[in-house]
Design a protein around this motif. Structure first.
Motif, PDB file in Angstrom:
ATOM      1  N   GLU A  19       0.919  -1.177  -0.145  1.00 21.87           N
ATOM      2  CA  GLU A  19      -0.066  -0.259  -0.116  1.00 21.87           C
ATOM      3  C   GLU A  19       0.962   1.166   0.083  1.00 21.87           C
ATOM      4  O   GLU A  19       0.624   2.156  -0.630  1.00 21.87           O
ATOM      5  CB  GLU A  19      -0.937   0.041   1.237  1.00 21.87           C
ATOM      6  N   LEU A  20       2.133   1.316   0.660  1.00 24.79           N
ATOM      7  CA  LEU A  20       2.791   2.389   0.725  1.00 24.79           C
ATOM      8  C   LEU A  20       3.544   2.462  -0.775  1.00 24.79           C
ATOM      9  O   LEU A  20       3.345   3.637  -1.123  1.00 24.79           O
ATOM     10  CB  LEU A  20       4.109   1.964   1.690  1.00 24.79           C
ATOM     11  N   LEU A  21       3.857   1.547  -1.333  1.00 29.54           N
ATOM     12  CA  LEU A  21       4.106   1.610  -2.565  1.00 29.54           C
ATOM     13  C   LEU A  21       3.542   2.140  -3.572  1.00 29.54           C
ATOM     14  O   LEU A  21       3.343   2.843  -4.612  1.00 29.54           O
ATOM     15  CB  LEU A  21       4.663   0.336  -3.391  1.00 29.54           C
ATOM     16  N   TYR A  22       1.905   1.713  -3.484  1.00 31.64           N
ATOM     17  CA  TYR A  22       0.850   2.064  -4.411  1.00 31.64           C
ATOM     18  C   TYR A  22       0.898   3.592  -4.336  1.00 31.64           C
ATOM     19  O   TYR A  22       0.337   4.221  -5.501  1.00 31.64           O
ATOM     20  CB  TYR A  22      -0.454   1.257  -3.912  1.00 31.64           C
ATOM     21  N   ILE A  23       0.816   4.068  -3.004  1.00 34.84           N
ATOM     22  CA  ILE A  23       0.490   5.713  -2.796  1.00 34.84           C
ATOM     23  C   ILE A  23       1.665   6.518  -3.244  1.00 34.84           C
ATOM     24  O   ILE A  23       1.551   7.640  -3.232  1.00 34.84           O
ATOM     25  CB  ILE A  23      -0.223   6.067  -1.577  1.00 34.84           C
ATOM     26  N   SER A  24       2.863   5.917  -3.418  1.00 32.36           N
ATOM     27  CA  SER A  24       3.957   6.745  -3.425  1.00 32.36           C
ATOM     28  C   SER A  24       4.115   7.013  -4.912  1.00 32.36           C
ATOM     29  O   SER A  24       3.834   6.559  -5.984  1.00 32.36           O
ATOM     30  CB  SER A  24       5.187   6.024  -3.028  1.00 32.36           C
ATOM     31  N   ASP A  25       4.792   8.235  -5.256  1.00 24.61           N
ATOM     32  CA  ASP A  25       5.197   8.745  -6.675  1.00 24.61           C
ATOM     33  C   ASP A  25       6.403   8.247  -6.938  1.00 24.61           C
ATOM     34  O   ASP A  25       6.802   8.209  -8.314  1.00 24.61           O
ATOM     35  CB  ASP A  25       4.853  10.274  -6.665  1.00 24.61           C
ATOM     36  N   VAL A  26       7.316   8.230  -6.263  1.00 24.61           N
ATOM     37  CA  VAL A  26       8.715   7.808  -6.365  1.00 24.61           C
ATOM     38  C   VAL A  26       9.396   6.791  -5.148  1.00 24.61           C
ATOM     39  O   VAL A  26       8.879   7.016  -4.233  1.00 24.61           O
ATOM     40  CB  VAL A  26       9.749   9.212  -6.380  1.00 24.61           C
ATOM     41  N   LEU A  27      10.209   6.102  -5.853  1.00 27.38           N
ATOM     42  CA  LEU A  27      10.922   5.077  -4.587  1.00 27.38           C
ATOM     43  C   LEU A  27      12.379   5.440  -4.757  1.00 27.38           C
ATOM     44  O   LEU A  27      12.934   5.359  -5.965  1.00 27.38           O
ATOM     45  CB  LEU A  27      10.527   3.585  -4.918  1.00 27.38           C
ATOM     46  N   ILE A  28      12.994   5.397  -3.689  1.00 25.11           N
ATOM     47  CA  ILE A  28      14.391   5.197  -3.338  1.00 25.11           C
ATOM     48  C   ILE A  28      14.623   4.046  -2.756  1.00 25.11           C
ATOM     49  O   ILE A  28      14.097   3.805  -1.592  1.00 25.11           O
ATOM     50  CB  ILE A  28      15.211   6.464  -2.730  1.00 25.11           C
ATOM     51  N   THR A  29      15.499   3.118  -3.133  1.00 23.73           N
ATOM     52  CA  THR A  29      15.847   1.948  -2.619  1.00 23.73           C
ATOM     53  C   THR A  29      17.189   1.582  -2.881  1.00 23.73           C
ATOM     54  O   THR A  29      17.919   2.505  -3.501  1.00 23.73           O
ATOM     55  CB  THR A  29      15.011   0.781  -2.932  1.00 23.73           C
ATOM     56  N   ASP A  30      17.642   0.436  -2.544  1.00 26.25           N
ATOM     57  CA  ASP A  30      19.223  -0.120  -3.098  1.00 26.25           C
ATOM     58  C   ASP A  30      19.255  -1.407  -3.683  1.00 26.25           C
ATOM     59  O   ASP A  30      19.311  -1.435  -4.925  1.00 26.25           O
ATOM     60  CB  ASP A  30      20.012  -0.053  -1.767  1.00 26.25           C
ATOM     61  N   TYR A  31      18.953  -2.475  -2.859  1.00 26.49           N
ATOM     62  CA  TYR A  31      19.016  -3.641  -3.591  1.00 26.49           C
ATOM     63  C   TYR A  31      17.658  -4.624  -3.293  1.00 26.49           C
ATOM     64  O   TYR A  31      17.613  -5.784  -3.365  1.00 26.49           O
ATOM     65  CB  TYR A  31      20.080  -4.578  -2.876  1.00 26.49           C
ATOM     66  N   SER A  32      16.731  -3.708  -2.856  1.00 25.80           N
ATOM     67  CA  SER A  32      15.335  -4.485  -2.427  1.00 25.80           C
ATOM     68  C   SER A  32      14.687  -4.812  -3.452  1.00 25.80           C
ATOM     69  O   SER A  32      14.607  -4.171  -4.623  1.00 25.80           O
ATOM     70  CB  SER A  32      14.482  -3.424  -1.301  1.00 25.80           C
ATOM     71  N   SER A  33      13.891  -6.014  -3.587  1.00 27.81           N
ATOM     72  CA  SER A  33      12.778  -6.324  -4.603  1.00 27.81           C
ATOM     73  C   SER A  33      11.875  -5.434  -4.559  1.00 27.81           C
ATOM     74  O   SER A  33      11.031  -5.483  -5.570  1.00 27.81           O
ATOM     75  CB  SER A  33      12.473  -7.787  -4.459  1.00 27.81           C
ATOM     76  N   CYS A  34      11.637  -4.329  -3.673  1.00 26.24           N
ATOM     77  CA  CYS A  34      10.358  -3.495  -3.976  1.00 26.24           C
ATOM     78  C   CYS A  34      10.560  -2.648  -5.256  1.00 26.24           C
ATOM     79  O   CYS A  34       9.678  -1.909  -5.703  1.00 26.24           O
ATOM     80  CB  CYS A  34      10.419  -2.591  -2.596  1.00 26.24           C
ATOM     81  N   ALA A  35      11.867  -2.576  -5.812  1.00 25.85           N
ATOM     82  CA  ALA A  35      12.141  -1.814  -6.961  1.00 25.85           C
ATOM     83  C   ALA A  35      11.280  -2.440  -7.973  1.00 25.85           C
ATOM     84  O   ALA A  35      10.762  -1.955  -8.828  1.00 25.85           O
ATOM     85  CB  ALA A  35      13.896  -1.732  -7.279  1.00 25.85           C
ATOM     86  N   TRP A  36      11.370  -3.725  -8.187  1.00 30.11           N
ATOM     87  CA  TRP A  36      10.603  -4.583  -9.134  1.00 30.11           C
ATOM     88  C   TRP A  36       9.063  -4.339  -8.984  1.00 30.11           C
ATOM     89  O   TRP A  36       8.506  -4.004  -9.799  1.00 30.11           O
ATOM     90  CB  TRP A  36      10.988  -6.026  -8.923  1.00 30.11           C
ATOM     91  N   ASP A  37       8.817  -4.398  -7.662  1.00 31.41           N
ATOM     92  CA  ASP A  37       7.397  -4.107  -7.598  1.00 31.41           C
ATOM     93  C   ASP A  37       6.865  -2.893  -8.078  1.00 31.41           C
ATOM     94  O   ASP A  37       5.828  -2.659  -8.575  1.00 31.41           O
ATOM     95  CB  ASP A  37       6.955  -4.476  -5.713  1.00 31.41           C
ATOM     96  N   PHE A  38       7.696  -1.878  -7.560  1.00 28.82           N
ATOM     97  CA  PHE A  38       7.411  -0.393  -7.811  1.00 28.82           C
ATOM     98  C   PHE A  38       7.424  -0.290  -9.394  1.00 28.82           C
ATOM     99  O   PHE A  38       6.312   0.678  -9.953  1.00 28.82           O
ATOM    100  CB  PHE A  38       8.208   0.520  -7.138  1.00 28.82           C
ATOM    101  N   SER A  39       8.172  -0.692 -10.067  1.00 25.95           N
ATOM    102  CA  SER A  39       8.081  -0.365 -11.544  1.00 25.95           C
ATOM    103  C   SER A  39       7.228  -1.103 -12.191  1.00 25.95           C
ATOM    104  O   SER A  39       7.164  -0.776 -13.443  1.00 25.95           O
ATOM    105  CB  SER A  39       9.626  -0.973 -12.019  1.00 25.95           C
ATOM    106  N   LEU A  40       6.373  -2.155 -11.689  1.00 27.21           N
ATOM    107  CA  LEU A  40       5.275  -2.424 -12.481  1.00 27.21           C
ATOM    108  C   LEU A  40       4.283  -1.548 -12.536  1.00 27.21           C
ATOM    109  O   LEU A  40       3.343  -1.849 -13.511  1.00 27.21           O
ATOM    110  CB  LEU A  40       4.585  -3.718 -11.583  1.00 27.21           C
ATOM    111  N   MET A  41       4.371  -0.461 -12.003  1.00 26.11           N
ATOM    112  CA  MET A  41       3.373   0.802 -12.056  1.00 26.11           C
ATOM    113  C   MET A  41       4.154   1.555 -12.889  1.00 26.11           C
ATOM    114  O   MET A  41       3.274   2.941 -13.272  1.00 26.11           O
ATOM    115  CB  MET A  41       2.987   1.319 -10.778  1.00 26.11           C
TER     116      MET A  41
END
Length: 359
Positions: free
Chosen positions: A252-274
């Motif tokens: 849900e945090l990824l869903y409402i965010s406009d931009v993501l800053i991470t490093d080696y986390s797979s949330c980068a993949w999740d976020f880029s699906l949008m």
């Protein structure tokens, strides 16, 4: 001694008849999250009997059973379906007729993985997001998995394909207005005592505001293991950033965010699906990657900008172009052979579970 005791327990309970029940593991059992959260939400609507395996620290209200208690073994050895997003405890033995399903908890291969004597072939099914991930699961020095792979994506990412999610309500719960730009900073866990995370939040926020022409706020999401093994990220300026580490649902945090800053986390993949912008801040790249084994993906092939210091990160923000990013993403998805999922991973998995229960 531990192995002997667990074998005695297995022999005591192994004659129990298997029932149409699902046992679910999520990381250490401190909370219900990741893929397991969405599977449980669906199990509720299907009225399928289930038990969540909880640690001592778990304080939720879900029907759960304390890990390694007598009730745990009673339920475990009388349940037909076992689901986890990590591993099954080595003290548990697989009974004939039980179905083991592993959703795993990440995609995209930004990290390496070294298997230390764990037999992933106890699982009947592994979930995968792309052919790239499936090949990695087969890697002999990693998971070395040889059984069936379900090419249906991960339940946690179904949310990104839906159009009826009330993002305004999510923002309200966090305490942010609808007209601000939301920047989520969510690095992976570090077992360290020195600070290798972003500290200059003011500069980062100012650069986003300059680039996108609107007020921005930074959400800080510490990895759920960070409190256990390393220093957590802190920000004392509530007008600048909000700590959302305790928020129960990362997707849900990824869903409402406009931009993501991470490093080696797979949330980068999740976020880029949008198709939203991802910036990697990898100040300790060589130390981290070499410590885990080389990442599965060549970072030069990633569609995201990779920065090794704050100055590079700021330059990446200012020079970002959405059209170029979209083009790189599409090439990347083709390269990894992303599966054509449609946001129905949870439904397909539950369908499989129900089919196995009918047999």
């Amino acid at each position: 001694m531990k192995k002997i005791i667990s074998y005695i327990i297995y022999n005591f309970f192994r004659f129990l008849k298997l029932r149409n029940r699902v046992i679910l593991f999520c990381f250490d059992g401190d909370f219900i999250g990741d893929n397991i959260f969405y599977i449980i939400e669906k199990l509720k609507t299907e009225k399928i009997d289930y038990k969540f395996v909880a640690s001592k620290k778990f304080t939720g209200v879900e029907p759960c059973v304390k890990k390694y208690s007598i009730k745990f073994f009673l339920y475990y050895y009388s349940s037909k379906i076992i689901v986890t997003n990590t591993n099954i405890p080595t003290v548990c033995y697989k009974k004939k007729g039980q179905i083991y399903i592993n959703t795993w908890h990440g995609a995209g291969g930004l990290k390496g993985y070294r298997n230390i004597d764990y037999n992933y072939n106890i699982f009947d099914y592994f979930l995968s997001e792309s052919e790239f991930d499936s090949v990695n699961f087969r890697n002999s020095t990693a998971w070395n998995y040889k059984n069936e792979i379900l090419k249906i994506g991960m339940p946690r990412n179904d949310i990104f394909y839906k159009k009826n999610i009330d993002f305004k309500e999510i923002k309200k719960k966090i305490g942010i207005s609808n007209d601000v730009m939301v920047v989520l900073y969510a690095p992976t866990m570090r077992e360290c005592s020195k600070s290798i995370f972003i500290e200059d939040f003011s500069t980062i926020v100012k650069n986003f505001e300059k680039k996108f022409g609107k007020k921005a706020i930074l959400l800080i999401r510490n990895h759920h293991y960070q409190y256990k093994f390393g220093d957590k990220i802190k920000c004392n300026d509530n007008a600048l950033c909000i700590d959302v580490s305790s928020y129960h649902n990362m997707q849900e945090l990824l869903y409402i965010s406009d931009v993501l800053i991470t490093d080696y986390s797979s949330c980068a993949w999740d976020f880029s699906l949008m198709y939203k912008p991802v910036f990697l801040y990898a100040v300790d790249y060589y130390e981290y990657i070499l410590g885990r084994g080389n990442s599965f993906i060549d970072y030069n092939l990633l569609p995201y900008s990779v920065s090794y210091n704050i100055e590079e990160l700021c330059n990446s923000i200012v020079s970002f172009k959405q059209e170029d990013y979209k083009e790189k993403l599409e090439k990347y998805f083709k390269y990894v052979k992303k599966y054509d999922v449609k946001g129905d991973s949870t439904d397909l998995l539950i369908k499989l579970i129900k089919t196995k229960m009918e047999k």
